[in-house]
Write a protein that holds these residues in place. Structure first.
Motif: not given
Length: 325
Positions: A24-25, A116-118, A122
Motif C-alpha cells: 500500500s501507499v 500513488e495507488s495502483t 503503489s
C-alpha cells in the motif's frame, strides 16, 4: 527490481524514475518517513546510509552519510520544501559534510517524490530537477542513475519486514556515528497528542516517571527558544531525588524540539537531545537523537538502563494519557 522506467529530459532538465511496489501507499510512505527503514535502502549496496537527522516536515532537514567498504564516507542532506502526507514530498537535495552542512562546491537539485495507488499496490515517481544541462550530465556521469536503481532494489526487503517497525515492539536504541544514539518508538497516539504529553506539565507528571514508586515534584517546561526547563524526580519511599535541567535550542511544534540536558548538581557532560515526531501507521514515530561529547560518555549513559526506563514511561504514556491498553 521495482524500477520500471528511467527517463532523462535534457530540455526540461529532469530525471524521472518510476518504481512499482506490491504494498500500500501507506506502507511505502512510512519506509521514507522512518529513518530506521530509509537507511536500509537509501545507499546503494556496499554503501549503507546512516541518518543522523530526519524531520519530515516543511522546513525540516535530513542529514545522512553513506559508508563505503573501505570506510570512506559520503554525506548528503535534504531540506524539506513541501510535505503532503501519503501523497508527495519535495526536497532540496545535495551533498554535505559530516555535520549536514551543504557542500558549496557540489550541485544541489530539487527532488519531488509522488506516491500513488495502483491496481497491484503503489507507485513512486521521483522527478529530480537540475539547474543546467551540465549539472544533469555531471550527476549522471557520477553514477546517479545506476546508484539509484541499485538502492531502490533493496526496498522490497524492507517493505516486507512488518515486525521490526510496528507499534508495540517497544523502545529501540541504535548507535549513530561516533557520539550519537537514536531512541525510537511508535507511540499509539496522534502527533498532537504525543507533543502535548511532552510539553504540558500536568501530563508529564503522570507518565514521565520511569520505574514505579517515583513521582515528579518539579516539572518546569521550556516552550520557546532560550527558555529553560527543569525536571526533578523523587523516590516516594526514600525521598531520594535527582533531576535534569537544560535550555531549548530549537522548537517547531508539534514535530521537533532540540534541548540541552545536564544532571542537576553535577559537573557531568551536557547532552543535546533532538526530539522528532512523525505520523506513521499505528501512531506516531518518536525518535530522540542524543548527541554526546564522546563515545565513552554515550556508552556510560546508555549503560544506566536509560532505554528501559524510557520504555516504562512510554508504556505508561499510552496507558494513562492515551488510553491504550
Amino acid at each position: 527490481m521495482p524500477v520500471t522506467s528511467i527517463t532523462q529530459d535534457p530540455e526540461a532538465l529532469t530525471l524521472t524514475i518510476v518504481a512499482d511496489f506490491p504494498v500500500s501507499v501507506r506502507r511505502l510512505w512510512d519506509a521514507y518517513a522512518d529513518p530506521r527503514q530509509l537507511e536500509r535502502f537509501w545507499g546503494p549496496p556496499g554503501w549503507p546510509a546512516t541518518f543522523t537527522r530526519h524531520d519530515m516536515a516543511v522546513g525540516g532537514r535530513s542529514h545522512y552519510f553513506m559508508t563505503g567498504p573501505d570506510g570512506d564516507k559520503a554525506g548528503g542532506f535534504w531540506e524539506f520544501l513541501a510535505v503532503e502526507e501519503g501523497v508527495c514530498f519535495e526536497v532540496r537535495d545535495g551533498f554535505a559534510d559530516a555535520d549536514g552542512v551543504a557542500n558549496a562546491e557540489m550541485p544541489t537539485m530539487r527532488m519531488v517524490m509522488n506516491f500513488e495507488s495502483t491496481d497491484t499496490g503503489s507507485r513512486l515517481c521521483t522527478v529530480t530537477h537540475f539547474d543546467s544541462l551540465e549539472q544533469l550530465e555531471q550527476l549522471v556521469e557520477m553514477g546517479m542513475v545506476e546508484g539509484t536503481r541499485l538502492a531502490m532494489g533493496q526496498i522490497d526487503e524492507v517493505l516486507a519486514d512488518l515486525a521490526s517497525f510496528a507499534a508495540g515492539i517497544g523502545t529501540q536504541v541504535q548507535l549513530l556515528g561516533e557520539n550519537q544514539a537514536r531512541i525510537s518508538r511508535v507511540i499509539r497516539g496522534s502527533v498532537d497528542q504525543v507533543w502535548r504529553a511532552h510539553h504540558e506539565p500536568e501530563l508529564l507528571k503522570r507518565w514521565q516517571l520511569g520505574p514505579d514508586g517515583w513521582s515528579m515534584p518539579v516539572c518546569e517546561v521550556g516552550l520557546a527558544v532560550g527558555e529553560t526547563y527543569r525536571y526533578e524526580w523523587e523516590n516516594d519511599e526514600t525521598g531520594d531525588r535527582f533531576g535534569f535541567s537544560g535550555v531549548v535550542k530549537e522548537i517547531n511544534p508539534p514535530v521537533r524540539a532540540v534541548t540541552t540536558e545536564a544532571m542537576i548538581g553535577m559537573d557531568g557532560p551536557v547532552v543535546v537531545n533532538e526530539l522528532n515526531l512523525t505520523p506513521v501507521e499505528g501512531g506516531t514515530l518518536l525518535t530522540m537523537v542524543g548527541n554526546y561529547p564522546d563515545a565513552e560518555t554515550r556508552e556510560m549513559i546508555l549503560a544506566t538502563g536509560m532505554a528501559d526506563g524510557m520504555e516504562t514511561s512510554y508504556a505508561r504514556l499510552e496507558r494513562e494519557i492515551l488510553g491504550v491498553a
